[in-house]
Design an enzyme around this catalytic site. Structure first.
Site, PDB file in Angstrom:
ATOM      1  N   GLU A   8       1.268   1.695 -10.631  1.00  0.00           N
ATOM      2  CA  GLU A   8       1.400   2.624 -11.762  1.00  0.00           C
ATOM      3  C   GLU A   8       2.853   2.856 -12.162  1.00  0.00           C
ATOM      4  O   GLU A   8       3.146   3.135 -13.303  1.00  0.00           O
ATOM      5  CB  GLU A   8       0.746   3.973 -11.421  1.00  0.00           C
ATOM      6  CG  GLU A   8       0.615   4.876 -12.630  1.00  0.00           C
ATOM      7  CD  GLU A   8      -0.473   5.937 -12.471  1.00  0.00           C
ATOM      8  OE1 GLU A   8      -0.319   6.998 -13.075  1.00  0.00           O
ATOM      9  OE2 GLU A   8      -1.472   5.697 -11.768  1.00  0.00           O
ATOM     10  N   ASP A 104      -2.532   4.958  -9.194  1.00  0.00           N
ATOM     11  CA  ASP A 104      -2.907   6.152  -8.425  1.00  0.00           C
ATOM     12  C   ASP A 104      -4.416   6.216  -8.234  1.00  0.00           C
ATOM     13  O   ASP A 104      -5.187   5.929  -9.155  1.00  0.00           O
ATOM     14  CB  ASP A 104      -2.434   7.421  -9.146  1.00  0.00           C
ATOM     15  CG  ASP A 104      -0.913   7.542  -9.128  1.00  0.00           C
ATOM     16  OD1 ASP A 104      -0.271   6.796  -8.373  1.00  0.00           O
ATOM     17  OD2 ASP A 104      -0.377   8.381  -9.872  1.00  0.00           O
ATOM     18  N   TYR A 309       0.939  11.875  -1.655  1.00  0.00           N
ATOM     19  CA  TYR A 309       0.650  11.924  -3.095  1.00  0.00           C
ATOM     20  C   TYR A 309       0.557  13.369  -3.600  1.00  0.00           C
ATOM     21  O   TYR A 309      -0.188  14.182  -3.052  1.00  0.00           O
ATOM     22  CB  TYR A 309      -0.671  11.190  -3.347  1.00  0.00           C
ATOM     23  CG  TYR A 309      -1.056  11.066  -4.796  1.00  0.00           C
ATOM     24  CD1 TYR A 309      -0.350  10.218  -5.648  1.00  0.00           C
ATOM     25  CD2 TYR A 309      -2.118  11.797  -5.322  1.00  0.00           C
ATOM     26  CE1 TYR A 309      -0.706  10.100  -6.986  1.00  0.00           C
ATOM     27  CE2 TYR A 309      -2.490  11.681  -6.658  1.00  0.00           C
ATOM     28  CZ  TYR A 309      -1.771  10.833  -7.479  1.00  0.00           C
ATOM     29  OH  TYR A 309      -2.111  10.716  -8.799  1.00  0.00           O
TER      30      TYR A 309
END
Length: 740
Positions: A8, A104, A309
């Protein structure tokens, strides 16, 4: 043949490339013997604007609404078109046999990759990398357990449906309102209910009528006692005469201890962070906006790789993470954390359902440290603050509970005339710490354990050190103290409390539908952890809300918008209904076509309602300043950190900054000053009346030594550590032998 990995962001792509031993840099990608790693820059492709479907839609005309694309078109985002072309080149290489989606792991991440594949027309087999952190270990394990990309088709359809539904409702309703009232008005299924919550709080504050209340305390037997209503237990009375009467009746009397209760209590550590909870804490402690916290977290995740994350809505970790806990503790066993981590490393790790629960982990687990070694001196001050919050929370859940013994005492005052009748009841509370537990980790940091929106006007039984007193014992009243105050209205929203309200907007729902309320709670409320910060920023940038200190207030424009917008768009129930259907689509139980058909019907009804409305919009912030482009009068607006002049003509779009809040502090009162611009001259102005020109300010700061940057200070301190102190003297002392 090779596999093409699509990440990403460039930073994640570089980490994956390093682990996969890809070293050759090619345009927009990194190549190795088995893999080619390329990257998006967030979304490279998006839904086309209305004018892409028909040139006539360039004109904002009410008669063209609603706009309903028969076939959805995707367009390449102009700013990142070069990288899209690079990705497309790699997708169609003849030596690439499969695509590994490494965006993601979530609904939006799936959409980023799938839209690129759809727009390019690539139909090669796909696999999915699904990981929660970008450490080398997580990447290696992820590639050992790649999933079949087709397993995530339903997730993609849910993401696509959400994007298309937001386009239909948001763009059509915004154009309809703007055309109808000739003003820059925007609305959406998340931002409008959020604005409505702020407006509702403002109404509650304005409707609130403060009341005087009274309380009574006394000192007896070395204890501070507080009067309590015998029936309700309340510590205050709204009748002054009641307190007057009690005060008269207890003068010169004795308190008789009627009850002494001791209770051992335990308190567990606060749970691990999800993004919203972290944004709340950072706003309360450091004044960081939700957007700032997300950006800092993103750097700690991508650049420093020390936290997992950030865009997660879970406050739990899965059982698969438990074996890695000690490794993570070793990685952050530095600096201030050395006082707490060694004890955990020596003993077996104790886990509980309070923070380890596979069922409560969604796409990503809670934010915790990674196994990557930490270098605090490489972080900025803001990064260290956020990192510190996460690490202490992580260590805290591994520590035992905070244990204390709570003593609650009750006493009564009896009149001499009627010894059997108690005229007043008093209470006192104290506690003794038995085990510090997890509280030791917070090192005397204040913990905000009270609810944010409590009025704060309630008297409380203060915790104190209590002497040993027994039931039936009598103690003399040595001092009587009165207290009084006024009830307070609900507090205005700050970014921290607004995030809480967006996450749990059930109390703002009018519907009693249990399923809708449950869904809104389960799906995380209004917006997602990834979008809430942007929604709040958008409300600021469109001048629907403004900041006064740390408080958020609705503007006149915001109030008028809520009067003009259709009622349904103001309610959180709309999001609840959407999320119920999107969850079904993601789980494979719902149909995309059915959902979008309903949304189209809903959009038609919405536009019809706006067309038939008879409201008006009035600019009450017009100034005498004229727009240098079109000559129309400008509007005075207050942004998040600045005051601006904006052209009233939405098609002109001219704006200029008049003043902005700076980080420069007033030398008199030390408040932040405003930097006001007039022509080429810039002047700092403080609310206390202090003024200083920018040139004079710079000269003064240079004299004070403020020209030294943080980097210079760090370099100097590092040099001091490396240089030996009094080296010659130390050597001379070392040669001396002292006989006993």
């Amino acid at each position: 043949m090779k596999s093409l990995v699509l990440a990403e962001k460039p930073s994640v792509a570089r980490d994956i490339a390093r682990v996969l031993k890809c070293n050759k840099n090619i345009p927009g990608a990194i190549e190795g013997s088995r893999y080619i790693v390329t990257w998006a820059l967030g979304h490279l492709v998006t839904l086309a604007d209305p004018e892409e479907y028909d040139k006539k839609f360039k004109e904002w005309n009410m008669s063209y609404l609603p706009m309903m694309p028969e076939k959805w078109e995707l367009v390449v985002i102009r700013q990142t078109a070069k990288q899209y072309r690079n990705v497309k080149t790699q997708l169609f290489r003849k030596d690439v046999s499969e695509i590994i989606i490494a965006t993601d792991a979530g609904r939006e991440g799936e959409l980023v990759a799938r839209w690129i594949l759809d727009k390019s027309g690539c139909h090669k087999p796909i696999k999915r990398l699904w990981i929660s952190s970008v450490t080398d270990k997580a990447i290696r394990e992820g590639f050992e357990h790649l999933k079949d990309g087709r397993q995530y088709n339903a997730l993609y359809h849910a993401a696509k449906s959400r994007a298309e539904a937001d386009w239909l409702v948001g763009i059509n309703a915004t154009r309809a309102l703007t055309c109808k009232y000739n003003a820059q008005l925007s609305c959406g299924r998340v931002q409008t209910p959020t604005l409505a919550m702020i407006a509702r709080r403002e109404e509650e504050i304005r409707a609130f009528k403060p009341e005087d209340y009274y309380g009574l305390q006394c000192m007896a037997g070395g204890v501070k006692w507080t009067w309590q209503n015998a029936k309700t237990g309340s510590l205050r009375s709204f009748k002054k005469e009641v307190i007057d009467q009690i005060e008269k009746s207890i003068k010169g009397q004795k308190l008789v201890i009627t009850d002494v209760q001791k209770q051992a209590k335990k308190k567990s550590s606060p749970g691990l962070y999800d993004l919203t909870e972290l944004q709340r804490d950072a706003n309360k402690r450091y004044g960081f906006s939700a957007k700032e916290t997300l950006n800092i977290m993103q750097r700690l995740y991508e650049h420093h790789k020390v936290l997992t994350y950030p865009r997660t809505d879970s406050r739990y970790i899965g059982s698969d993470i438990v074996p890695t806990i000690k490794e993570r503790l070793k990685a952050c066993n530095i600096g201030p954390y050395k006082a707490y981590i060694p004890a955990l490393l020596k003993a077996p790790i104790c886990t509980s359902k309070a923070f380890v629960d596979d069922k409560k982990v969604s796409d990503h687990h809670a934010i915790i440290p990674t196994e990557e070694y930490v270098q605090l001196d490489h972080m900025s001050n803001e990064e260290r603050k956020i990192y510190d919050l996460v690490v202490r929370r992580f260590i805290g859940v591994l520590y035992p509970a905070y244990e204390y013994e709570q003593t609650t005492m009750k006493a009564a005052v009896q009149t001499s005339a009627k010894p059997s009748v108690a005229t007043a009841v008093f209470g006192a509370k104290g506690q003794v710490v038995l085990k510090e537990g997890w509280k030791a980790v917070y090192d005397n940091m204040s913990l905000d354990e009270e609810e944010d929106d409590k009025s704060g006007d309630q008297l409380r039984l203060a915790g104190q050190q209590l002497p040993t007193l027994k039931k039936g014992q009598e103690v003399d009243i040595s001092q009587i103290m009165r207290s009084q105050g006024k009830t307070k209205p609900p507090a205005r929203f700050t970014e921290a409390t607004l995030l809480s309200a967006m996450e749990n907007p059930v109390r703002y729902m009018e519907s009693d539908n249990v399923k809708e309320r449950k869904t809104l709670g389960e799906t995380g409320g209004l917006g997602t952890v990834a979008t809430r910060a942007d929604i709040i920023e958008k409300l600021f940038h469109t001048f629907l809300i403004e900041k006064n200190g740390n408080e958020i207030r609705i503007t006149s424009k915001g109030k008028q918008l809520l009067e003009l917008v259709p009622e349904d768009l103001k309610k959180p129930e709309l999001t609840a209904r959407w999320e119920m259907q999107l969850s079904d689509i993601a789980a494979g139980n719902g149909k995309e076509k059915t959902f979008l058909h309903e949304i189209k019907d809903y959009t038609k009804d919405l536009i019809q309602e706006i067309k038939q409305a008879d409201g008006t919009f009035r600019h009450d912030n017009l100034t005498n300043s004229k727009c240098p482009r079109c000559g129309k009068r400008m509007l005075a607006v207050k942004g998040k950190n600045a005051r601006l002049l904006v052209c009233q003509d939405r098609e002109c779009g001219y704006k200029e900054t008049v003043a902005r809040t700076s980080n420069a502090r007033c030398p008199n009162c030390h408040k932040k000053m405003e930097l006001i611009k007039k022509g080429d001259a810039e002047t700092f102005v403080c609310t206390c009346g202090y003024k200083e020109k920018l040139e004079a300010f710079k000269a003064r700061r240079a004299k004070e030594g403020a020209g030294v940057s943080k980097k210079d200070v760090q370099k100097y301190l590092k040099k001091q550590k490396e240089e030996p102190v009094n080296n010659a003297f130390a050597q001379a002392l070392a040669g001396i032998k002292l006989d006993e």
